[in-house]
Design a protein around this motif. Structure first.
Motif, PDB file in Angstrom:
ATOM      1  N   ASP A  51       0.810  -1.224   0.000  1.00 56.89           N
ATOM      2  CA  ASP A  51       0.000   0.000   0.000  1.00 56.89           C
ATOM      3  C   ASP A  51       0.839   1.268   0.000  1.00 56.89           C
ATOM      4  OD1 ASP A  51       1.024  -0.113   2.527  1.00 56.89           O
ATOM      5  OD2 ASP A  51      -0.896   0.017   3.584  1.00 56.89           O
ATOM      6  N   GLY A  52       2.169   1.130  -0.161  1.00 56.17           N
ATOM      7  CA  GLY A  52       3.051   2.289  -0.187  1.00 56.17           C
ATOM      8  C   GLY A  52       3.609   2.679   1.159  1.00 56.17           C
ATOM      9  N   ALA A  53       3.152   2.008   2.226  1.00 57.29           N
ATOM     10  CA  ALA A  53       3.664   2.314   3.558  1.00 57.29           C
ATOM     11  C   ALA A  53       5.111   1.839   3.686  1.00 57.29           C
ATOM     12  CB  ALA A  53       2.800   1.657   4.624  1.00 57.29           C
ATOM     13  N   LEU A  54       5.817   2.376   4.693  1.00 60.10           N
ATOM     14  CA  LEU A  54       7.199   1.982   4.967  1.00 60.10           C
ATOM     15  C   LEU A  54       7.249   1.328   6.339  1.00 60.10           C
ATOM     16  CD1 LEU A  54      10.252   2.029   4.248  1.00 60.10           C
ATOM     17  CD2 LEU A  54      10.374   4.228   5.456  1.00 60.10           C
ATOM     18  N   THR A  55       7.596   0.035   6.365  1.00 62.10           N
ATOM     19  CA  THR A  55       7.715  -0.690   7.625  1.00 62.10           C
ATOM     20  C   THR A  55       9.186  -0.983   7.905  1.00 62.10           C
ATOM     21  OG1 THR A  55       5.537  -1.724   7.426  1.00 62.10           O
ATOM     22  CG2 THR A  55       7.130  -2.797   8.884  1.00 62.10           C
ATOM     23  N   LEU A  56       9.646  -0.594   9.080  1.00 60.51           N
ATOM     24  CA  LEU A  56      11.009  -0.873   9.513  1.00 60.51           C
ATOM     25  C   LEU A  56      10.970  -2.006  10.536  1.00 60.51           C
ATOM     26  CD1 LEU A  56      12.359   2.773  10.000  1.00 60.51           C
ATOM     27  CD2 LEU A  56      12.298   1.384   7.916  1.00 60.51           C
ATOM     28  N   TYR A  57      11.948  -2.899  10.452  1.00 59.23           N
ATOM     29  CA  TYR A  57      12.013  -4.057  11.329  1.00 59.23           C
ATOM     30  C   TYR A  57      13.086  -3.830  12.377  1.00 59.23           C
ATOM     31  CZ  TYR A  57       9.019  -6.038   7.800  1.00 59.23           C
ATOM     32  OH  TYR A  57       7.963  -6.257   6.944  1.00 59.23           O
ATOM     33  N   ILE A  58      12.654  -3.767  13.629  1.00 58.39           N
ATOM     34  CA  ILE A  58      13.525  -3.449  14.750  1.00 58.39           C
ATOM     35  C   ILE A  58      13.693  -4.714  15.582  1.00 58.39           C
ATOM     36  CG2 ILE A  58      13.780  -2.005  16.810  1.00 58.39           C
ATOM     37  CD1 ILE A  58      11.902   0.036  15.377  1.00 58.39           C
ATOM     38  N   GLN A  59      14.813  -5.401  15.392  1.00 53.46           N
ATOM     39  CA  GLN A  59      15.018  -6.673  16.089  1.00 53.46           C
ATOM     40  C   GLN A  59      16.484  -7.039  16.105  1.00 53.46           C
ATOM     41  OE1 GLN A  59      12.196  -8.440  13.174  1.00 53.46           O
ATOM     42  NE2 GLN A  59      13.762 -10.049  12.949  1.00 53.46           N
ATOM     43  N   ASN A  60      16.817  -7.987  16.983  1.00 52.73           N
ATOM     44  CA  ASN A  60      18.214  -8.368  17.177  1.00 52.73           C
ATOM     45  C   ASN A  60      18.730  -9.246  16.042  1.00 52.73           C
ATOM     46  OD1 ASN A  60      20.078 -10.717  18.822  1.00 52.73           O
ATOM     47  ND2 ASN A  60      20.679  -8.565  18.991  1.00 52.73           N
ATOM     48  N   LYS A  61      17.911 -10.171  15.559  1.00 58.34           N
ATOM     49  CA  LYS A  61      18.318 -11.073  14.477  1.00 58.34           C
ATOM     50  C   LYS A  61      17.673 -10.613  13.172  1.00 58.34           C
ATOM     51  CE  LYS A  61      20.491 -13.723  17.419  1.00 58.34           C
ATOM     52  NZ  LYS A  61      21.976 -13.735  17.470  1.00 58.34           N
ATOM     53  N   SER A  62      18.282 -11.005  12.060  1.00 56.45           N
ATOM     54  CA  SER A  62      17.773 -10.617  10.748  1.00 56.45           C
ATOM     55  C   SER A  62      16.320 -11.040  10.570  1.00 56.45           C
ATOM     56  CB  SER A  62      18.626 -11.248   9.650  1.00 56.45           C
ATOM     57  OG  SER A  62      18.035 -11.037   8.381  1.00 56.45           O
ATOM     58  N   PRO A  63      15.501 -10.179   9.994  1.00 52.43           N
ATOM     59  CA  PRO A  63      14.112 -10.551   9.716  1.00 52.43           C
ATOM     60  C   PRO A  63      13.976 -11.404   8.462  1.00 52.43           C
ATOM     61  CG  PRO A  63      14.516  -8.314   8.976  1.00 52.43           C
ATOM     62  CD  PRO A  63      15.778  -8.781   9.651  1.00 52.43           C
ATOM     63  N   GLY A  64      15.111 -11.793   7.856  1.00 49.95           N
ATOM     64  CA  GLY A  64      15.080 -12.596   6.647  1.00 49.95           C
ATOM     65  C   GLY A  64      15.379 -11.751   5.423  1.00 49.95           C
ATOM     66  N   ALA A  65      15.798 -12.412   4.358  1.00 49.65           N
ATOM     67  CA  ALA A  65      16.226 -11.702   3.148  1.00 49.65           C
ATOM     68  C   ALA A  65      15.148 -10.773   2.617  1.00 49.65           C
ATOM     69  CB  ALA A  65      16.625 -12.720   2.080  1.00 49.65           C
ATOM     70  N   GLU A  66      13.892 -11.150   2.750  1.00 49.92           N
ATOM     71  CA  GLU A  66      12.794 -10.358   2.201  1.00 49.92           C
ATOM     72  C   GLU A  66      12.694  -8.992   2.858  1.00 49.92           C
ATOM     73  OE1 GLU A  66       7.907 -10.610   1.672  1.00 49.92           O
ATOM     74  OE2 GLU A  66       9.025 -12.244   2.640  1.00 49.92           O
ATOM     75  N   HIS A  67      13.053  -8.900   4.143  1.00 54.26           N
ATOM     76  CA  HIS A  67      12.875  -7.655   4.904  1.00 54.26           C
ATOM     77  C   HIS A  67      14.188  -7.017   5.343  1.00 54.26           C
ATOM     78  CE1 HIS A  67       8.650  -8.517   4.945  1.00 54.26           C
ATOM     79  NE2 HIS A  67       8.778  -9.592   5.703  1.00 54.26           N
ATOM     80  N   GLU A  68      15.316  -7.633   4.998  1.00 53.40           N
ATOM     81  CA  GLU A  68      16.580  -7.159   5.565  1.00 53.40           C
ATOM     82  C   GLU A  68      16.936  -5.746   5.129  1.00 53.40           C
ATOM     83  OE1 GLU A  68      20.912  -8.987   5.305  1.00 53.40           O
ATOM     84  OE2 GLU A  68      19.651 -10.051   6.769  1.00 53.40           O
TER      85      GLU A  68
END
Length: 477
Positions: free
Chosen positions: A416-433
């Motif tokens: 939908d055009g939004a920007l989601t940032l992933y805040i975590q200690n381990k990688s969220p995976g290649a799709e979200h890195e």
């Protein structure tokens, strides 16, 4: 700039304990009565805290050449083109957006002229002018004066004269000792050489040098008292006494200056805590403890909590504070030399949107900006990750310490055009890195920086009442 809460931490308790040590009572004293002196000491600590904290910074930066923080002598510009990493531990909450150049000015003999080169409009920069009372009395830079080359003159409080040819604007400091803090936007590690070229174009010289005229007589030599954190706890009013020589009394300071004079603090006086009789030491110690308690309470209550983010605008010029010494002290204790709200805003958080403490060891988090809800700025914005215990950058496998506007082209948008940032200690995976902001395996401290926030809606301004609000941190599903 640096947070100096630890500098005077425990100051009142230290003074109070010193007061209880054996002391020689005077046969007579001109000091006020017990409760009057206690109240004056309380008011004096609140009034003087930013001034003494400023002296501590100045001593380390330009006086004590053996200090690890020493930069350069007075009236000499020092550029620092650094990309901060987890290895940098001297300064808490280090800023990796805008490397610094620093100039501490002694304006007693003559004004200083600050010169700036023409700067690409895409590269934000600012020069914050802050005097010994910690008032932001002016700005040079993208927002305030534009990006054209120019020469600007900084004068002391008593300077009189005409504007010299070639000077675009005069800024008047409220004290004869003042700092200029240069911030220049860094687009990323690969941009460091370009940033160095910009910094090389900055200049600072005395007015006589600028006009190619003989120098005026030098100002009297100053013997700066040795400053350490331990001495600050014992000799607070001695430092304030010393610094008031360089800060002419403003119109709204007549009352507090008169009170300080009644306990021997002020220009031309020589306050010596260790020489006071026992009763006077106890009075001063109790008053200082009450003053510091009030500063801590004011800092705790400062700002407005919005979606878990603390949004405040404590810093400004003398008109902004308007004699509110408690607000000025809270601002300095929270983070001395902060920008005025119109130049930059710094929402920060340690909690998620429900008020629970952020912890990378137990949870993964996200923060989502709607497609039309990115931080509204005329320059750029960033979110920086810090260790919640130390407020330092953290070591991580992708050497990423922040996400900011220059990275937008590398970030992935939601459907939908939004920007989601992933805040975590381990990688969220290649799709979200691409959108990963690595977090510590423990408490998290996040700072959002909005440089040159928009004035018209949507805006984070006015502070705490803006039409734009930072989105809360959510626990990932």
């Amino acid at each position: 700039m640096t947070t100096r809460r630890e500098l005077l931490g425990g100051i009142a308790a230290s003074v109070y304990l010193t007061a209880l040590a054996p002391a020689k009572l005077s046969a007579a004293s001109h000091e006020p009565g017990f409760f009057a002196a206690k109240d004056i000491a309380e008011a004096g600590l609140i009034f003087g805290l930013p001034i003494v904290m400023n002296y501590g910074e100045m001593y380390e930066f330009v006086v004590d050449k053996s200090s690890s923080q020493y930069k350069a002598p007075f009236n000499v510009l020092k550029n620092e083109a650094n990309v901060f990493t987890y290895k940098d531990t001297a300064v808490v909450t280090p800023n990796s957006d805008t490397p610094y150049s620093l100039l501490w000015m002694d304006l007693r003999a003559e004004p200083m002229v600050i010169s700036v080169p023409a700067i690409d409009r895409r590269r934000y920069y600012s020069i914050q002018l802050c005097d010994s009372s910690t008032y932001n009395y002016g700005y040079i830079g993208t927002r305030a004066t534009g990006t054209d080359a120019g020469d600007y003159m900084v004068v002391g409080p008593d300077w009189k004269g005409e504007t010299p040819p070639g000077i675009r604007k005069i800024f008047r400091s409220g004290a004869t000792l003042s700092i200029a803090i240069f911030r220049t936007q860094l687009f990323g590690p690969a941009d460091l050489d370009n940033l160095k070229q910009v910094q090389t174009g900055f200049g600072a010289v005395p007015l006589s040098t600028y006009l190619k005229q003989p120098s005026p007589p030098a100002a009297p030599t100053v013997t700066f008292p040795i400053f350490t954190k331990e001495l600050a706890k014992k000799n607070f009013f001695e430092y304030l006494d010393f610094m008031l020589e360089f800060i002419p009394a403003a119109a709204n300071e007549s009352d507090i200056r008169a009170k300080l004079a009644s306990i021997g603090v002020g220009p031309g006086k020589t306050f010596k805590f260790q020489d006071l009789p026992l009763e006077a030491k106890i009075e001063i110690g109790l008053g200082m403890k009450q003053g510091q308690d009030k500063v801590e309470a004011a800092l705790t209550k400062a700002g407005t909590v919005i979606n878990g983010w603390n949004v405040s605008g404590l810093f400004g010029d003398s008109q902004h504070f308007d004699g509110d010494w408690l607000m000025r002290a809270a601002a300095a204790q929270g983070g001395i030399y902060g920008n005025s709200p119109e130049e930059a805003m710094y929402p920060f958080t340690r909690t998620d949107s429900s008020g629970k403490t952020l912890d990378g060891a137990t949870n993964n988090y996200t923060i989502t900006f709607a497609a039309d809800h990115l931080p509204p700025v005329d320059a750029f914005w960033s979110i920086t990750m810090y260790d919640g215990k130390t407020q330092l950058l953290i070591e991580n496998p992708i050497d990423r310490y922040l996400i900011n506007t220059p990275m937008m082209d590398t970030l992935k948008r939601d459907a939908d055009g939004a920007l989601t940032l992933y805040i975590q200690n381990k990688s969220p995976g290649a799709e979200h890195e691409a959108n990963w902001l690595p977090a510590p395996a423990g408490p998290i401290y996040l700072v959002m920086r909005l440089y040159w926030p928009k004035q018209s809606p949507p805006s984070i301004l006015p502070v705490g009442k803006g039409t734009w609000q930072p989105p809360g941190i959510a626990v990932a599903a």
